[in-house]
Motif scaffolding. Structure first.
Motif, PDB file in Angstrom:
ATOM      1  N   GLY A   1      14.115   1.101  15.712  1.00  5.95           N
ATOM      2  CA  GLY A   1      14.724   0.285  14.671  1.00  5.95           C
ATOM      3  C   GLY A   1      16.005   0.831  14.082  1.00  5.95           C
ATOM      4  N   ILE A   2      16.502   1.947  14.566  1.00 14.81           N
ATOM      5  CA  ILE A   2      17.761   2.480  14.062  1.00 14.81           C
ATOM      6  C   ILE A   2      18.901   1.726  14.733  1.00 14.81           C
ATOM      7  N   VAL A   3      19.843   1.256  13.915  1.00 16.55           N
ATOM      8  CA  VAL A   3      21.024   0.566  14.424  1.00 16.55           C
ATOM      9  C   VAL A   3      22.235   1.142  13.699  1.00 16.55           C
ATOM     10  N   GLN A   4      23.271   1.481  14.443  1.00 16.63           N
ATOM     11  CA  GLN A   4      24.511   1.938  13.829  1.00 16.63           C
ATOM     12  C   GLN A   4      25.683   1.345  14.580  1.00 16.63           C
ATOM     13  N   SER A   5      26.639   0.867  13.811  1.00 15.81           N
ATOM     14  CA  SER A   5      27.892   0.425  14.411  1.00 15.81           C
ATOM     15  C   SER A   5      29.023   0.967  13.556  1.00 15.81           C
ATOM     16  N   GLU A   6      30.121   1.302  14.217  1.00  8.68           N
ATOM     17  CA  GLU A   6      31.236   1.910  13.516  1.00  8.68           C
ATOM     18  C   GLU A   6      32.518   1.563  14.248  1.00  8.68           C
ATOM     19  N   GLU A   7      33.576   1.466  13.471  1.00  3.98           N
ATOM     20  CA  GLU A   7      34.877   1.160  14.043  1.00  3.98           C
ATOM     21  C   GLU A   7      35.908   2.008  13.322  1.00  3.98           C
ATOM     22  N   GLY A   8      36.829   2.555  14.082  1.00  4.87           N
ATOM     23  CA  GLY A   8      37.898   3.352  13.500  1.00  4.87           C
ATOM     24  C   GLY A   8      39.246   2.798  13.895  1.00  4.87           C
ATOM     25  N   ILE A   9      40.180   2.817  12.929  1.00  2.64           N
ATOM     26  CA  ILE A   9      41.538   2.357  13.199  1.00  2.64           C
ATOM     27  C   ILE A   9      42.512   3.372  12.599  1.00  2.64           C
ATOM     28  N   PRO A  10      43.722   3.468  13.115  1.00  2.00           N
ATOM     29  CA  PRO A  10      44.690   4.425  12.566  1.00  2.00           C
ATOM     30  C   PRO A  10      44.984   4.136  11.097  1.00  2.00           C
ATOM     31  N   GLY A  11      45.052   5.223  10.312  1.00  2.26           N
ATOM     32  CA  GLY A  11      45.371   5.093   8.893  1.00  2.26           C
ATOM     33  C   GLY A  11      46.837   5.366   8.626  1.00  2.26           C
ATOM     34  N   LEU A  12      47.237   5.190   7.375  1.00  4.45           N
ATOM     35  CA  LEU A  12      48.637   5.348   6.991  1.00  4.45           C
ATOM     36  C   LEU A  12      49.124   6.791   7.060  1.00  4.45           C
ATOM     37  N   ASP A  13      48.228   7.746   6.833  1.00  3.72           N
ATOM     38  CA  ASP A  13      48.623   9.154   6.778  1.00  3.72           C
ATOM     39  C   ASP A  13      48.268   9.916   8.047  1.00  3.72           C
ATOM     40  N   GLY A  14      48.093   9.215   9.166  1.00  2.00           N
ATOM     41  CA  GLY A  14      47.791   9.872  10.427  1.00  2.00           C
ATOM     42  C   GLY A  14      46.308  10.064  10.687  1.00  2.00           C
ATOM     43  N   GLN A  15      45.466   9.760   9.737  1.00  5.25           N
ATOM     44  CA  GLN A  15      44.027   9.882   9.908  1.00  5.25           C
ATOM     45  C   GLN A  15      43.467   8.613  10.543  1.00  5.25           C
ATOM     46  N   THR A  16      42.215   8.661  10.888  1.00  6.66           N
ATOM     47  CA  THR A  16      41.539   7.456  11.365  1.00  6.66           C
ATOM     48  C   THR A  16      40.693   6.906  10.225  1.00  6.66           C
ATOM     49  N   ASN A  17      40.909   5.656   9.866  1.00  4.33           N
ATOM     50  CA  ASN A  17      40.090   4.991   8.858  1.00  4.33           C
ATOM     51  C   ASN A  17      38.848   4.448   9.543  1.00  4.33           C
ATOM     52  N   VAL A  18      37.718   4.660   8.913  1.00  2.76           N
ATOM     53  CA  VAL A  18      36.433   4.306   9.517  1.00  2.76           C
ATOM     54  C   VAL A  18      35.688   3.349   8.618  1.00  2.76           C
TER      55      VAL A  18
END
Length: 138
Positions: free
Chosen positions: A47-64
């Motif tokens: 029953g464990i479910v995980q979904s995640e998405e990352g996109i480039p952030g403004l300061d060079g980091q990845t926003n998640v």
């Protein structure tokens, strides 16, 4: 005597640790990282479910941003949504504790402690002034 030995063997067999079967992964979809962007979704048989998405952030980091959920012993499902970006990590779930709204009533013992500390500071400053005056008079 044979019955006692047979009973002992059965007791030992029942008391032996049972091998646990690994939890099966039912779904594992991934988009490999490319230019700071990625995504995945995982689902398991328990029953464990995980979904995640990352996109480039403004300061060079990845926003998640993502969500995970799992089933409690009573059968209810817990869901936690989260995001991490320029503003830090933020999680949302009904199970997470929430601080009381401010202003809230301050207990009397806290007010007493604040007053005591202020009085100590006042006396310390007064003592320092008196010492300075004595040094100037000498």
């Amino acid at each position: 005597m044979k019955i006692i030995i047979l009973a002992a063997v059965l007791v030992l067999a029942a008391a032996a640790p049972q091998e646990e079967r690994p939890i099966q992964i039912l779904e594992d979809d991934r988009v490999q990282p490319r230019d700071g962007a990625y995504s995945f979704r995982i689902k398991t048989e328990n029953g464990i479910v995980q979904s995640e998405e990352g996109i480039p952030g403004l300061d060079g980091q990845t926003n998640v941003q993502g969500v995970f959920s799992y089933t409690l012993d009573d059968g209810s499902v817990v869901e936690v949504r989260y995001q991490a970006d320029e503003n830090g990590f933020q999680a949302k779930s009904p199970l997470l504790p929430v601080a009381p709204e401010f202003p809230h009533p301050i207990p009397q013992f806290v007010l007493d402690q604040i007053a005591f500390a202020e009085e100590q500071l006042r006396l310390e400053a007064l003592n320092a002034q008196q010492q300075q005056l004595q040094q100037e008079q000498q």
